[in-house]
Design an enzyme around this catalytic site. Sequence first.
Site, PDB file in Angstrom:
ATOM      1  N   GLY A 191      27.495  17.928 -11.910  1.00 40.09           N
ATOM      2  CA  GLY A 191      28.798  17.319 -11.874  1.00 40.09           C
ATOM      3  C   GLY A 191      28.795  16.342 -10.709  1.00 40.09           C
ATOM      4  N   CYS A 192      27.621  16.254  -9.875  1.00 34.56           N
ATOM      5  CA  CYS A 192      27.370  15.173  -9.039  1.00 34.56           C
ATOM      6  C   CYS A 192      26.599  14.051  -9.411  1.00 34.56           C
ATOM      7  CB  CYS A 192      26.510  15.633  -7.761  1.00 34.56           C
ATOM      8  SG  CYS A 192      27.474  16.941  -6.610  1.00 34.56           S
ATOM      9  N   GLN A 193      26.776  12.907  -9.221  1.00 31.45           N
ATOM     10  CA  GLN A 193      26.064  11.752  -9.522  1.00 31.45           C
ATOM     11  C   GLN A 193      24.708  11.792  -8.864  1.00 31.45           C
ATOM     12  OE1 GLN A 193      28.091   8.035  -8.937  1.00 31.45           O
ATOM     13  NE2 GLN A 193      26.949   6.870 -10.531  1.00 31.45           N
ATOM     14  N   SER A 194      24.909  12.027  -7.378  1.00 34.65           N
ATOM     15  CA  SER A 194      23.510  12.048  -6.742  1.00 34.65           C
ATOM     16  C   SER A 194      22.817  13.506  -6.662  1.00 34.65           C
ATOM     17  CB  SER A 194      23.954  11.711  -5.175  1.00 34.65           C
ATOM     18  OG  SER A 194      24.452  10.547  -5.129  1.00 34.65           O
ATOM     19  N   GLY A 220      32.014  14.677  -7.616  1.00 33.55           N
ATOM     20  CA  GLY A 220      31.073  15.357  -7.033  1.00 33.55           C
ATOM     21  C   GLY A 220      31.326  16.291  -5.905  1.00 33.55           C
TER      22      GLY A 220
END
Length: 145
Positions: free
Chosen positions: A53-56, A123
């Site tokens: 769920g984190c872009q990074s 995120g």
Amino acid sequence: MAKPVNDIQQEIIDEFGILEGDREMTNFYIMELGQKLTPLNESFKTDEYIVKGCQSKVWLHAHMEDGKVFFEADSNTAITKGLVSLLVRVYSGQTPEDIINTELYFPSEIGMDRFIGTQRSNGFAAMIKQMKLYAIALKSQKESI
């Protein structure tokens, strides 16, 4: 002994209050916090430890010691590493119950949504959720021993 979660949250609110809502200074401070994060062992930088769920990329590892949960984390971006460092600071050394039951209010108190976009907010929520899931899992492991 770890400080109570709400005391740590208040410390964070006080620290960010000094920045008086200056977006650039706040982002710089968040990145600075990330630089102070204890380096994560390379063996935990695998897909198994990635926060979904984190872009990074954010890697999160937890272990239990003397009834307390300790977190280690890292990210491939400076701002996200700073954000996860705040969560590690709040939750590390707490009991599973405190992690599971504590509502974090420091993000809204410091106006975090003004400094990070929707993607990072999502995120950040995913990181909190993962930390609570680790606490639940470690608590149930402890209870089944």
